[in-house]
Write a protein that holds these residues in place. Structure first.
Motif, mmCIF file in Angstrom:
data_model
loop_
_atom_site.group_PDB
_atom_site.id
_atom_site.type_symbol
_atom_site.label_atom_id
_atom_site.label_comp_id
_atom_site.label_asym_id
_atom_site.label_seq_id
_atom_site.Cartn_x
_atom_site.Cartn_y
_atom_site.Cartn_z
ATOM 1 N N LEU A 108 0.846 -1.192 0.000
ATOM 2 C CA LEU A 108 0.000 0.000 0.000
ATOM 3 C C LEU A 108 0.883 1.245 0.000
ATOM 4 C CD1 LEU A 108 -3.102 0.548 0.159
ATOM 5 C CD2 LEU A 108 -2.758 0.986 2.601
ATOM 6 N N PRO A 109 0.835 2.054 -1.062
ATOM 7 C CA PRO A 109 1.685 3.249 -1.135
ATOM 8 C C PRO A 109 1.079 4.409 -0.345
ATOM 9 C CG PRO A 109 0.320 3.114 -3.082
ATOM 10 C CD PRO A 109 0.002 1.894 -2.265
ATOM 11 N N GLU A 110 1.785 5.498 -0.313
ATOM 12 C CA GLU A 110 1.275 6.714 0.328
ATOM 13 C C GLU A 110 -0.071 7.099 -0.294
ATOM 14 O OE1 GLU A 110 2.653 11.360 1.192
ATOM 15 O OE2 GLU A 110 3.698 10.142 -0.306
ATOM 16 N N GLY A 111 -1.054 7.380 0.563
ATOM 17 C CA GLY A 111 -2.374 7.775 0.082
ATOM 18 C C GLY A 111 -3.288 6.619 -0.243
ATOM 19 N N GLY A 112 -2.774 5.397 -0.209
ATOM 20 C CA GLY A 112 -3.592 4.236 -0.546
ATOM 21 C C GLY A 112 -4.482 3.803 0.602
ATOM 22 N N LEU A 183 -15.949 -10.562 10.266
ATOM 23 C CA LEU A 183 -15.733 -9.267 10.901
ATOM 24 C C LEU A 183 -15.272 -8.237 9.864
ATOM 25 C CD1 LEU A 183 -15.672 -7.621 13.510
ATOM 26 C CD2 LEU A 183 -13.296 -8.378 13.825
ATOM 27 N N ARG A 184 -16.074 -7.185 9.698
ATOM 28 C CA ARG A 184 -15.760 -6.154 8.709
ATOM 29 C C ARG A 184 -14.549 -5.331 9.169
ATOM 30 N NH1 ARG A 184 -18.507 -3.743 4.447
ATOM 31 N NH2 ARG A 184 -18.128 -1.526 4.136
ATOM 32 N N HIS A 185 -13.671 -5.025 8.219
ATOM 33 C CA HIS A 185 -12.447 -4.309 8.541
ATOM 34 C C HIS A 185 -11.986 -3.507 7.327
ATOM 35 C CE1 HIS A 185 -11.463 -8.210 6.818
ATOM 36 N NE2 HIS A 185 -10.340 -7.674 6.355
ATOM 37 N N GLU A 186 -11.108 -2.566 7.571
ATOM 38 C CA GLU A 186 -10.571 -1.743 6.488
ATOM 39 C C GLU A 186 -9.198 -1.215 6.892
ATOM 40 O OE1 GLU A 186 -12.187 2.529 6.383
ATOM 41 O OE2 GLU A 186 -13.833 1.402 7.312
ATOM 42 N N VAL A 187 -8.473 -0.713 5.906
ATOM 43 C CA VAL A 187 -7.193 -0.056 6.166
ATOM 44 C C VAL A 187 -7.340 1.407 5.764
ATOM 45 C CG1 VAL A 187 -4.721 0.005 5.681
ATOM 46 C CG2 VAL A 187 -5.928 -2.189 5.741
ATOM 47 N N PRO A 188 -7.326 2.329 6.734
ATOM 48 C CA PRO A 188 -7.419 3.750 6.395
ATOM 49 C C PRO A 188 -6.217 4.206 5.578
ATOM 50 C CG PRO A 188 -7.891 3.361 8.724
ATOM 51 C CD PRO A 188 -7.325 2.086 8.169
ATOM 52 N N MET A 189 -6.262 5.446 5.144
ATOM 53 C CA MET A 189 -5.235 5.975 4.250
ATOM 54 C C MET A 189 -3.833 5.879 4.857
ATOM 55 S SD MET A 189 -4.995 9.748 2.456
ATOM 56 C CE MET A 189 -6.528 9.450 1.565
ATOM 57 N N ASN A 190 -2.906 5.403 4.049
ATOM 58 C CA ASN A 190 -1.504 5.349 4.454
ATOM 59 C C ASN A 190 -0.914 6.757 4.370
ATOM 60 O OD1 ASN A 190 1.124 4.675 5.049
ATOM 61 N ND2 ASN A 190 1.549 3.737 3.058
ATOM 62 N N MET A 191 -0.600 7.318 5.512
ATOM 63 C CA MET A 191 -0.078 8.682 5.568
ATOM 64 C C MET A 191 1.446 8.735 5.496
ATOM 65 S SD MET A 191 -2.882 10.288 5.627
ATOM 66 C CE MET A 191 -2.345 11.972 5.988
ATOM 67 N N SER A 192 2.080 7.580 5.414
ATOM 68 C CA SER A 192 3.532 7.526 5.311
ATOM 69 C C SER A 192 3.967 7.680 3.858
ATOM 70 C CB SER A 192 4.052 6.195 5.862
ATOM 71 O OG SER A 192 5.438 6.057 5.626
ATOM 72 N N GLU A 193 5.146 8.237 3.656
ATOM 73 C CA GLU A 193 5.700 8.326 2.304
ATOM 74 C C GLU A 193 6.238 6.978 1.839
ATOM 75 O OE1 GLU A 193 8.628 11.389 2.288
ATOM 76 O OE2 GLU A 193 7.180 13.017 2.606
ATOM 77 N N GLU A 194 6.385 6.048 2.764
ATOM 78 C CA GLU A 194 6.900 4.720 2.435
ATOM 79 C C GLU A 194 5.759 3.720 2.318
ATOM 80 O OE1 GLU A 194 10.414 3.544 4.755
ATOM 81 O OE2 GLU A 194 10.292 5.533 5.679
ATOM 82 N N GLU A 195 6.056 2.592 1.698
ATOM 83 C CA GLU A 195 5.036 1.577 1.463
ATOM 84 C C GLU A 195 4.760 0.758 2.721
ATOM 85 O OE1 GLU A 195 5.704 0.555 -3.260
ATOM 86 O OE2 GLU A 195 7.037 -0.349 -1.785
#
Length: 206
Positions: A108-112, A183-195
């Protein structure tokens, strides 16, 4: 005498991979994930076609443990963690057992983001974490009763974990999380510049 019980528990398993079996070298696992992603043209094409941020091998490579020895070693460790979790859940497996259904890489890249979802037809799902740079997003779990709460007020900010509507788990590299697949789940936005790199999987009962 007043008695208040907690019923219908939703369990979340959080452990170090190394607690069961030989440790899997995180640096080697990270390098393997990156090499696979770079070579997997079918996976890259699928991600581009479906607007998937970053890379996943979910739709392209179904035999990672057969192709790469480190994934075979990883599955052997995961089997032990899943067995421990199934025992905690008091599953009566009868003459069947829980076994790996699929395993895939996520980069997951930055912003993903990975939007909210469940894993139908599986019993236990989970993720182990390969790269979690500063600012990388946690994983967010949703109370499965959310749609039935209707007019309920929000929870207090200091509510106990088991009373929260959403729970954010922030794992570290080398951790494994397990949960029941409904169980419903998600990954919020990656705020790091790294993957942010992880390996996810499903177990079925048969």
């Amino acid at each position: 005498m007043t008695e208040i019980k907690s019923l219908f528990a939703t369990r979340l398993y959080h452990a170090k991979l190394s607690e069961h079996g030989a440790p899997v070298d995180p640096a080697e696992l990270e390098n393997s994930c990156l090499v696979i992603a770079d070579d997997d043209e079918a996976g890259q094409d699928w991600c581009e076609e479906h607007g998937y941020p970053g890379y996943t091998s979910y739709a392209s490579l179904s035999d990672l443990p057969w192709r790469f020895p480190i994934f075979k070693d990883l599955v052997a460790v995961l089997d032990a963690h899943v067995a421990a979790f199934a025992k905690d859940l008091a599953f009566d497996l009868g003459d069947k057992k829980l076994q790996l259904e699929d395993i895939w890489i996520n980069i997951l890249p930055e912003g993903g983001i990975h939007t909210g979802h469940i894993h139908p037809h599986s019993v236990i799902s989970g993720t182990t974490y390969v790269a979690m740079p500063d600012g990388a997003s946690a994983i967010k779990f949703e109370d499965p009763r959310l749609a039935m709460m209707m007019a309920a007020p929000t929870r207090m900010k200091d509510a106990r974990d088991e009373l929260r509507t959403f729970f954010y788990a922030k794992p570290e590299v080398g951790d494994v999380l397990l949960w029941e697949s409904w169980l419903r789940h998600e990954v919020p936005m990656n705020m790091s510049e790294e993957e942010r790199i992880s390996v996810s999987f499903n177990y079925k009962w048969e």
